[in-house]
Every structure is written in structure tokens, then in C-alpha cells.
Write a protein that holds these residues in place. Structure first.
Motif, mmCIF file in Angstrom:
data_model
loop_
_atom_site.group_PDB
_atom_site.id
_atom_site.type_symbol
_atom_site.label_atom_id
_atom_site.label_comp_id
_atom_site.label_asym_id
_atom_site.label_seq_id
_atom_site.Cartn_x
_atom_site.Cartn_y
_atom_site.Cartn_z
ATOM 1 N N CYS A 174 0.837 -1.202 0.000
ATOM 2 C CA CYS A 174 0.000 0.000 0.000
ATOM 3 C C CYS A 174 0.875 1.256 0.000
ATOM 4 O O CYS A 174 1.722 1.412 0.884
ATOM 5 C CB CYS A 174 -0.925 -0.006 1.207
ATOM 6 S SG CYS A 174 -1.966 1.484 1.287
ATOM 7 N N PRO A 175 0.667 2.181 -0.942
ATOM 8 C CA PRO A 175 1.486 3.390 -1.000
ATOM 9 C C PRO A 175 1.090 4.447 0.020
ATOM 10 O O PRO A 175 1.783 5.458 0.152
ATOM 11 C CB PRO A 175 1.241 3.898 -2.424
ATOM 12 C CG PRO A 175 -0.151 3.458 -2.732
ATOM 13 C CD PRO A 175 -0.289 2.112 -2.056
ATOM 14 N N CYS A 176 -0.007 4.237 0.730
ATOM 15 C CA CYS A 176 -0.470 5.252 1.681
ATOM 16 C C CYS A 176 0.154 5.078 3.060
ATOM 17 O O CYS A 176 0.787 5.996 3.585
ATOM 18 C CB CYS A 176 -1.994 5.214 1.775
ATOM 19 S SG CYS A 176 -2.805 5.800 0.267
ATOM 20 N N HIS A 177 -0.005 3.894 3.669
ATOM 21 C CA HIS A 177 0.495 3.698 5.033
ATOM 22 C C HIS A 177 1.362 2.462 5.183
ATOM 23 O O HIS A 177 1.697 2.063 6.295
ATOM 24 C CB HIS A 177 -0.677 3.647 6.019
ATOM 25 C CG HIS A 177 -1.487 4.916 6.021
ATOM 26 N ND1 HIS A 177 -2.756 4.957 5.507
ATOM 27 C CD2 HIS A 177 -1.179 6.172 6.434
ATOM 28 C CE1 HIS A 177 -3.215 6.214 5.609
ATOM 29 N NE2 HIS A 177 -2.289 6.952 6.159
ATOM 30 N N GLY A 178 1.700 1.815 4.054
ATOM 31 C CA GLY A 178 2.707 0.763 4.086
ATOM 32 C C GLY A 178 2.228 -0.631 4.407
ATOM 33 O O GLY A 178 3.050 -1.523 4.617
ATOM 34 N N SER A 179 0.921 -0.860 4.455
ATOM 35 C CA SER A 179 0.452 -2.232 4.667
ATOM 36 C C SER A 179 0.940 -3.103 3.517
ATOM 37 O O SER A 179 1.013 -2.656 2.367
ATOM 38 C CB SER A 179 -1.078 -2.287 4.727
ATOM 39 O OG SER A 179 -1.553 -1.571 5.845
ATOM 40 N N ARG A 180 1.269 -4.358 3.824
ATOM 41 C CA ARG A 180 1.781 -5.278 2.811
ATOM 42 C C ARG A 180 1.010 -6.593 2.899
ATOM 43 O O ARG A 180 0.664 -7.055 3.992
ATOM 44 C CB ARG A 180 3.274 -5.528 2.991
ATOM 45 C CG ARG A 180 4.109 -4.267 2.882
ATOM 46 C CD ARG A 180 5.591 -4.558 3.070
ATOM 47 N NE ARG A 180 6.105 -5.387 2.000
ATOM 48 C CZ ARG A 180 6.809 -6.509 2.180
ATOM 49 N NH1 ARG A 180 7.046 -6.947 3.411
ATOM 50 N NH2 ARG A 180 7.266 -7.197 1.155
#
Length: 518
Positions: A483-489
Motif C-alpha cells: 500500500c502506498p499510503c500507510h505501508g500495509s503489505r
């Protein structure tokens, strides 16, 4: 030592951290029953383990709970520099916080380094610890002045270091600074022995136990994915991204990915740790792998989910390794992710004033010492012992400069990606996806993500992140959705690898996919 020829370098078939590959780890059970303890620590990395050790030594009843297996997160993918030299940080800290607080940051990390050395000797831990000097260098004219200012900051703060004329290795540079008597080690060999100490102290350790939410009652109660509950007088969130985020930490932390490769240089480099001042980062340290002297070369960082073709970052490091050290074959490669705060200082302490919930995060890729700073500070807060670093690292702090500017910038970045992700029209169709490849595609006019295994099995997911609805991007280097917003992978099957997301991506059913037109 520069090389100009091309080579038949080969990356490993499956990227893997050397630390994890070379460590035999005892397995622990998952949480199968409700539990009541004095302290529950969520996160089985270096912070959680060290905090558990300190509190157990104080006589408290402690449970350590890890969502995956111990060491598999950021701790298992570090470059393992045990140092207080965290890039060009001290002049910046003086400018933003003053000399006293800058000195406190240095002292906190130096004390952490000494604590690691003390435990290595006390418990006879064989972890390849090597005391060595740490260097920052630059090849950019505009950074020569910054290096000089950092040397002046060293002098003001009483740091053992100075400007130097040349590095201890053959590496081009225009200016450099050294910090004396730092170190590096094998982090998992160190932690395996510390976990043995936890077992001797009666700490309850659980793996594959995913904490999903917490009720801040008296006492706090943690709920787990399998329905079990843990009640504790005190809760410590040492899970990288805080698993409990009712204070909006996701908006005050931004995730950065970076990459590491390992290979044998033409001429062995056996001393020193090196990092450049400018971007892209190049971090260098020696390591012994299978009895041979090799180098770890890291860097090429970027904000999570915004790095373009991830495999290109490995290639950039490989090119640097070949040109500067003659490394033609890459034996190991891996990537990692860490969180950065707006003012570059970690969040360590009470979730809010008077809370019995504590957080440790935002190490900015310098977790080996900051983890021990966190363990000491949180332990002192729980046993009600004075600690000089409480105010410096308090999670509730929010300084006007630089925090507000950075806060606004990062959240504008999030808003931009939230909008552009929704407007993106994928240029690939399902029929274009090759074996071993993943990409965003369009399914019945909606954005989706597809990955095809080497055996030809397709996994198609809804690319909407389950945290706040941003659209995830394919990470070709690690074969994940980021995710480019908050880094969830997420894995290619949609399972959560890293938070703040708690729920998996939705796998699309066959009846949602028209294979004849896609």
C-alpha cells in the motif's frame, strides 16, 4: 577496484535473509486459551524480546505474543549495525531540539550499545560481535558542508568522532566523518540466546497469535484473531506498526522500504561500517557467511508502495557492488521496511498520559540500539523508575518544526495516492500475465490485482487496501501487494504481512471474473 565489465551475476532463486537462513529457531505454540498476566508484549522482534527480558528480570509475569514466528519481521532483515551513528542526525537534532536533547539521544543509544555488549559477555553469546568504527561519507559537493556541520555537532555533544581525510576502504569520497568504537553482529544468534534467557525466567512465549484489537479498560484486554483474549495489567505494543491505533499513529508514521544484498568482494573488506550522506543510500558492512568474508550492501530506499519496479532496486545495489568491490555473484538478497516519524525520533512510551499501554515504533532503520532504548524506557515506566529519556521519546510530542511540515507533506502524499489509485486504468489484461508475474489489471471495469505462480495458478485480488481504501501496488522484488499510503503489505493471496491493515485483501471468486474477455 572499479569494474567496467558485464557479468553473469545470478541472484538467489528465493530471496532470503542470511540471518534467518543461518539460524535454528525453537518453535513456540500459538495461544489456545485465554490468559491473564501482569505484562503482555505484542511483537516477537528485538524490542519485544528485550523488553520481556528486562521486565522478567524485575520479577514481573510476562507473556510475549508474536503474530508470525519470532524474528521474521524487521529484526530478521536488518543490516545489524550496533551504532549511535544514525546518518547525519546530530546537527539536525541540535537545530530542532537543542544541544541537551541531542546529547540525550546520543547517550541513550550509546547506553543501549553498551548493554548489548554487556549481555553478550555475561551470557557468553556467540554472535560474531565486532567492535569497529562507523563512517559517513559523501561524493556530492553540496553535502561536504553537511558533513562538516555534523563533525562540529560531534564536538559540541562530546561524541568520539571527527572529520577524516580518507576512509579505511577503497571507496571514492569527497569528505567523511568517523564515529569511533561502534559495532555489528549476527542479530538472530544474539536473540536466540536472549530467548533462552526468557524461558529460564518463565516468560510465556506464543507464536502465530495475531492480536486484532484492544479494549483499554482496567485492566486492558487484547483480542486475538482466533477469538482468545489476554488480560494484562500492562500492554506493550512492539509490533513495528502499533497493532492498536486509536491515536492515529498511521498519520504520524510513514513507512520506508530498503534493500540488502550479500556477496563476496574481489578484495575482502574486514573493518568498518560505511554509509553515504546523499540519496540513494549505500550502506556497507563486512559479514562472515559460510566461513567467507563478504559484504552486506544496503540502501536504495523509498516510501513503501511507491518504488516502481522493485527488482530495479536490487539491480542498482548489484551494479554498485560490482563497480566498487568487484562483487559478481550475489549470494543473498532481501528487503525490509521500517517506520519514520516526522521529527526522526522514535515514539517510545505511554500511549497517552497515565495509560497502561505502551508503544515503541519509528526507529528509522536504526533499530538495533533504539530497541534497547525502548526496552529500558518502557521497563522503567512500568516499574515506576525515573528515566531521563521519557520526554525526548514521548509518543504524544508534536513539535511545530519539523513535525507539522512533515505531517502535512506526508498526509498530502497519502491523499494524492488515495485519489490517483482510484483513477488509474491498468494497462494490462489478465491474458497478459505470465508465470511468476503480478500486475494490476482491469476486471469488468474495476481495478484488480493478478499473480500467476510458476506452475500457472492464478490468484486475483481486490486491490483496495483494507486499512483506509488506498489501491495497493505490485512489488515485483518480493512478490507482495504494497500500500502506498500507510505501508500495509499483503501476500499474493491477500494475507496481511505488515500493518496497519488487519484484514486480508479480498480474493475474487471465479464468478466475478470473465476469463473470456479479461
Amino acid at each position: 577496484m572499479k569494474q567496467s565489465h558485464n557479468s553473469d551475476r545470478t541472484s538467489p532463486a528465493s530471496p532470503e535473509s542470511w540471518w534467518i537462513h543461518s539460524t535454528k529457531v525453537h518453535k513456540f505454540p500459538s495461544l489456545e486459551d485465554d490468559l491473564k498476566v501482569e505484562v503482555a508484549i505484542i511483537g516477537g522482534g528485538i524490542t519485544g524480546i528485550t523488553t520481556a527480558f528486562k521486565l522478567a528480570k524485575e520479577g514481573l509475569q510476562v507473556a510475549l505474543l508474536e503474530a508470525d514466528s519470532l524474528f521474521k519481521g524487521t529484526t530478521g532483515h536488518t543490516t545489524a549495525k550496533v551504532t549511535s551513528q544514525h546518518g547525519l542526525i546530530y546537527n539536525e537534532l541540535i537545530q530542532h531540539f537543542g544541544e541537551n536533547k541531542a546529547r540525550l539521544y546520543y547517550q541513550a543509544n550509546q547506553n543501549a550499545k553498551k548493554q548489548i555488549e554487556k549481555w553478550i559477555k555475561e551470557y557468553n553469546i556467540e554472535c560474531e560481535f565486532q567492535k569497529t568504527d562507523a563512517y559517513i561519507y559523501t561524493n556530492t559537493e553540496s553535502y561536504i558542508g553537511e558533513i562538516k556541520k555534523e563533525a562540529e555537532a560531534y564536538q559540541k555533544l562530546g561524541i568520539e568522532g571527527r572529520l577524516i581525510d580518507r576512509l579505511s576502504i577503497d571507496l571514492p569520497h569527497k569528505s567523511a566523518i568517523v564515529m569511533k568504537n561502534q559495532g555489528h553482529f549476527h542479530p538472530l544468534h544474539y536473540l536466540v540466546k536472549m530467548v533462552e534467557q526468557l524461558e529460564n525466567l518463565g516468560v510465556q512465549i506464543y507464536e502465530n497469535s495475531v492480536a486484532t484489537q484492544m479494549e483499554e479498560g482496567s485492566p486492558p484486554t487484547i483480542r486475538f484473531k482466533n477469538g482468545k483474549r489476554v488480560e494484562a495489567d500492562y500492554v506493550v505494543s512492539a509490533s513495528h506498526f502499533p497493532f492498536h491505533d486509536n491515536r492515529g499513529y498511521f498519520s504520524r508514521l510513514y513507512p520506508e522500504r530498503s534493500y540488502v544484498i550479500a556477496g563476496k568482494p574481489l578484495k575482502p573488506v574486514t573493518i568498518g561500517m560505511y554509509i553515504n550522506a546523499e540519496q540513494p543510500t549505500r550502506s556497507i558492512r563486512p559479514v562472515t557467511i559460510d566461513g567467507e568474508q563478504m559484504l552486506l550492501i544496503g540502501g536504495d530506499g523509498h516510501k513503501a508502495g511507491q518504488g516502481g519496479n522493485e527488482i530495479d532496486h536490487y539491480k542498482a545495489l548489484e551494479k554498485f557492488a560490482l563497480e566498487e568491490f568487484g562483487i559478481e555473484k550475489i549470494d543473498y538478497r532481501w528487503s525490509t521496511q521500517d517506520l519514520v516519524t516526522p521529527d526522526k525520533l522514535p515514539y517510545i512510551g505511554e500511549l497517552s498520559a497515565g495509560s497502561r499501554v505502551f508503544v515503541a515504533t519509528g526507529y528509522r532503520k536504526w533499530g538495533m540500539t533504539n530497541s534497547h532504548v525502548a526496552a529500558q524506557l518502557i521497563s522503567d515506566l512500568i516499574i515506576e523508575k525515573d528515566n531521563p529519556y521519557k520526554e525526548l521519546f514521548a509518543p504524544a510530542r508534536f513539535k511545530a518544526n519539523p513535525s507539522v511540515k512533515k505531517f502535512i507533506k506526508e498526509n498530502l502524499n497519502v491523499a494524492s495516492h488515495l485519489i490517483t489509485g482510484k483513477l488509474e486504468v491498468p494497462d494490462k489484461e489478465l491474458k497478459d500475465i505470465k508465470a511468476g508475474e503480478g500486475a494490476a489489471i482491469s476486471i469488468k471495469g474495476k481495478r484488480a490485482g493478478a499473480y500467476k505462480t510458476e506452475e500457472g495458478q492464478l490468484f486475483i485480488i481486490d486491490t483496495t487496501c483494507t486499512h483506509m481504501g488506498c489501491e495497493v501496488n505490485w512489488n515485483s522484488g518480493d512478490k507482495t501487494w504494497d500500500c502506498p499510503c500507510h505501508g500495509s503489505r499483503f501476500t499474493y493471496t491477500g494475507e496481511v504481512l505488515e500493518g496497519p491493515a488487519e484484514r486480508p485483501l479480498k480474493l475474487l471468486d471465479d464468478d466475478q471474473i470473465d476469463y473470456t474477455t479479461s
